[in-house]
Design an enzyme around this catalytic site. Structure first.
Site, mmCIF file in Angstrom:
data_model
loop_
_atom_site.group_PDB
_atom_site.id
_atom_site.type_symbol
_atom_site.label_atom_id
_atom_site.label_comp_id
_atom_site.label_asym_id
_atom_site.label_seq_id
_atom_site.Cartn_x
_atom_site.Cartn_y
_atom_site.Cartn_z
ATOM 1 N N ASP A 223 0.872 -1.184 0.000
ATOM 2 C CA ASP A 223 0.000 0.000 0.000
ATOM 3 C C ASP A 223 0.902 1.225 0.000
ATOM 4 O O ASP A 223 2.145 1.104 0.000
ATOM 5 C CB ASP A 223 -0.950 -0.010 1.227
ATOM 6 C CG ASP A 223 -2.263 0.749 0.971
ATOM 7 O OD1 ASP A 223 -2.194 1.946 0.654
ATOM 8 O OD2 ASP A 223 -3.339 0.143 1.088
ATOM 9 N N GLY A 247 4.642 1.373 -1.654
ATOM 10 C CA GLY A 247 4.789 1.792 -3.047
ATOM 11 C C GLY A 247 3.439 2.165 -3.620
ATOM 12 O O GLY A 247 2.450 2.246 -2.894
ATOM 13 N N PHE A 249 0.628 1.176 -6.626
ATOM 14 C CA PHE A 249 0.267 0.128 -7.591
ATOM 15 C C PHE A 249 0.198 0.652 -9.025
ATOM 16 O O PHE A 249 0.041 -0.108 -9.958
ATOM 17 C CB PHE A 249 -0.992 -0.646 -7.200
ATOM 18 C CG PHE A 249 -2.191 0.133 -6.704
ATOM 19 C CD1 PHE A 249 -2.651 1.261 -7.347
ATOM 20 C CD2 PHE A 249 -2.888 -0.350 -5.598
ATOM 21 C CE1 PHE A 249 -3.783 1.939 -6.898
ATOM 22 C CE2 PHE A 249 -4.034 0.332 -5.138
ATOM 23 C CZ PHE A 249 -4.472 1.479 -5.788
ATOM 24 N N HIS A 267 -12.925 -1.146 -7.897
ATOM 25 C CA HIS A 267 -14.138 -0.340 -8.144
ATOM 26 C C HIS A 267 -13.906 1.162 -7.922
ATOM 27 O O HIS A 267 -14.728 1.978 -8.304
ATOM 28 C CB HIS A 267 -15.328 -0.850 -7.309
ATOM 29 C CG HIS A 267 -15.362 -0.354 -5.897
ATOM 30 N ND1 HIS A 267 -16.527 -0.258 -5.171
ATOM 31 C CD2 HIS A 267 -14.370 0.076 -5.061
ATOM 32 C CE1 HIS A 267 -16.256 0.210 -3.961
ATOM 33 N NE2 HIS A 267 -14.965 0.412 -3.872
HETATM 34 C C1 LIG Z 1 -11.050 1.409 -0.479
HETATM 35 S S1 LIG Z 1 -9.508 1.142 0.287
HETATM 36 C C2 LIG Z 1 -9.501 -0.625 0.456
HETATM 37 C C3 LIG Z 1 -8.568 -1.070 1.521
HETATM 38 C C4 LIG Z 1 -8.557 -2.573 1.792
HETATM 39 N N1 LIG Z 1 -8.222 -3.339 0.609
HETATM 40 C C5 LIG Z 1 -9.877 -3.019 2.382
HETATM 41 O O1 LIG Z 1 -10.560 -3.832 1.753
HETATM 42 O O2 LIG Z 1 -10.230 -2.546 3.472
HETATM 43 C C6 LIG Z 1 -8.338 1.403 -1.042
HETATM 44 C C7 LIG Z 1 -6.879 1.194 -0.647
HETATM 45 O O3 LIG Z 1 -6.049 1.477 -1.792
HETATM 46 C C8 LIG Z 1 -4.904 2.153 -1.309
HETATM 47 N N2 LIG Z 1 -4.288 2.925 -2.408
HETATM 48 C C9 LIG Z 1 -4.774 4.058 -2.982
HETATM 49 N N3 LIG Z 1 -3.909 4.455 -3.936
HETATM 50 C C10 LIG Z 1 -2.884 3.551 -3.956
HETATM 51 C C11 LIG Z 1 -1.709 3.433 -4.746
HETATM 52 N N4 LIG Z 1 -1.424 4.313 -5.695
HETATM 53 N N5 LIG Z 1 -0.883 2.382 -4.502
HETATM 54 C C12 LIG Z 1 -1.177 1.485 -3.527
HETATM 55 N N6 LIG Z 1 -2.278 1.549 -2.751
HETATM 56 C C13 LIG Z 1 -3.117 2.587 -2.967
HETATM 57 C C14 LIG Z 1 -5.441 3.029 -0.220
HETATM 58 O O4 LIG Z 1 -4.394 3.502 0.632
HETATM 59 C C15 LIG Z 1 -6.421 2.093 0.481
HETATM 60 O O5 LIG Z 1 -5.792 1.331 1.482
#
Ligand SMILES: C[S@@+](CC[C@H](N)C(=O)[O-])C[C@H]1O[C@@H](n2cnc3c(N)ncnc32)[C@H](O)[C@@H]1O
Length: 358
Positions: A223, A247, A249, A267
């Site tokens: 994350d 990092g 994604f 989503h």
């Molecule tokens: C809606 S949350 C879902 C978190 C987790 N998977 C859950 O189900 O509770 C989206 C996640 O994507 C992460 N995120 C957003 N942009 C990101 C990026 N560029 N690289 C990695 N993670 C990222 C956010 O920090 C967050 O933890």
């Protein structure tokens, strides 16, 4: 809280949908629409009770509206009227002496208890988020997020300037996660998967649940740096089996895991960004590896009620992402070099969408 097996939950949902269709067929259309639009007022009543901590006051036992009002420093008549309505909604029950006690639904409005939905109620009712929804006509007309129009930036950048709202949002996500975690673990067999990477996995709570309940597995949490810094692996006694990697994604994803999970991540993004993320997973995944998305998969029949049609609008106004049907995920997977193997239902409306690299 114990969730029913997925089969029972699906049967219950089907019965509920049939009752809903029957009710809509017999209630005059005007009355049905009136009831629907007044749902906004119900949401505000829930928000007010959550904000004022009414369920917290009732945690030790039944109290009259006057006692509740005294505890929270509110108007006794206003509290009585709010609690009377919430009693009709099933949150409280009135006792013979005229006091109110918590029902199981009222109990999940308490602060900080396992399974609490209070933060979700506070997020839906937050004035800033209600402003976002006021922009739904703009989003429908333009396809752009209401957030971008009124804040001039994306939701997550807006959170950077509003730590309190960001905390409410993260609390809301945790509320939902606790429901989803249990249902996914019960529905999907993670055994034999070796190394499991949770991409955009937040603080690693879900990954910890998987690794601790599945002998022989190891976890990689990926994350943003500020997020993985708060990982729970030490706290959960899993520091020797789980590692946190920071990092983006959109740049690259740790290579070589047997299974890549993206839970409630895809989503959030427009298709081009989804393809960048999934393309990076495709480069990282082992041949024969598994890609698992945990998402609200919309039913093929557009008339079947499903909570995903509402969160789809939340995506439209807030972040520019979307919910998809099974066919929509199959199409997205094909563009990113995966094939959709199956969709595994859970006891909640969330499903596990399983893909294999091709
Ligand atoms: C809606 S949350 C879902 C978190 C987790 N998977 C859950 O189900 O509770 C989206 C996640 O994507 C992460 N995120 C957003 N942009 C990101 C990026 N560029 N690289 C990695 N993670 C990222 C956010 O920090 C967050 O933890």
């Amino acid at each position: 809280m114990r969730l029913p097996p997925p089969r029972i939950a699906l049967a219950a949902t089907s019965v509920r949908n049939s009752v809903l269709k029957f009710t809509r067929a017999v209630v005059p259309p005007g009355a049905a629409v009136l009831e629907m639009v007044q749902g906004a007022w119900n949401a505000q009543a829930l928000f007010t009770a959550a904000k004022l901590g009414i369920s917290d006051v009732l945690a030790d036992g039944p109290k009259s509206a006057r006692e509740v009002a005294e505890t929270i420093g509110a108007d006794a008549d206003g509290v009585a009227r709010l609690m009377r309505h919430l009693t009709t909604m099933g949150l409280y029950k009135s006792t013979r002496s005229g006091a109110f006690r918590l029902t199981p639904m009222g109990d999940v409005l308490r602060t900080g208890t396992p399974g609490s939905m209070r933060d979700m109620v506070l997020w839906v009712g937050a004035p800033e988020h209600r402003d976002d929804w006021d922009e739904l006509p703009y989003s429908v007309m333009t396809g752009k997020t209401g957030v971008s129009r009124i804040r001039g930036k994306g939701l997550f950048e807006y959170f950077d300037d509003n730590p309190e709202l960001s905390e409410t949002f993260n609390g809301a996500m945790t509320s939902v996660s606790s429901l989803v975690d249990e249902s996914v673990l019960a529905a999907y067999d993670f055994s034999g998967l070796g190394t499991i990477a949770d991409i955009g996995g937040g603080h690693g709570s879900f990954l910890s649940d998987i690794v601790s309940s599945t002998p022989g597995t190891r976890g990689i949490l990926f994350d943003l740096p500020s997020v993985v810094a708060g990982n729970v692996f030490h706290q959960r006694g899993l520091a020797d089996r789980c590692e946190a990697v920071a990092g983006s994604f959109f740049e690259s994803i740790p290579a070589g895991a047997d299974c890549y999970i993206l839970r409630i991540v895809i989503h959030d993004w427009a298709e081009e960004e989804c393809l960048t993320i999934l393309g990076n997973v495709r480069r990282a995944i082992k041949p024969g590896g598994r890609l698992l998305l945990v998402e609200l998969v919309l039913p093929d029949d557009p008339s079947t009620p499903h909570p995903g049609t509402l969160t789809d609008l939340e995506m439209l106004v807030s972040v520019g992402g979307r919910e998809r049907t099974r066919a929509g995920y199959a199409e997205l997977f094909a563009k990113a070099g995966f094939e959709l193997a199956r969709v595994v239902p859970t006891a909640t409306p969330m499903s596990v969408v399983e893909g294999r690299p091709v």
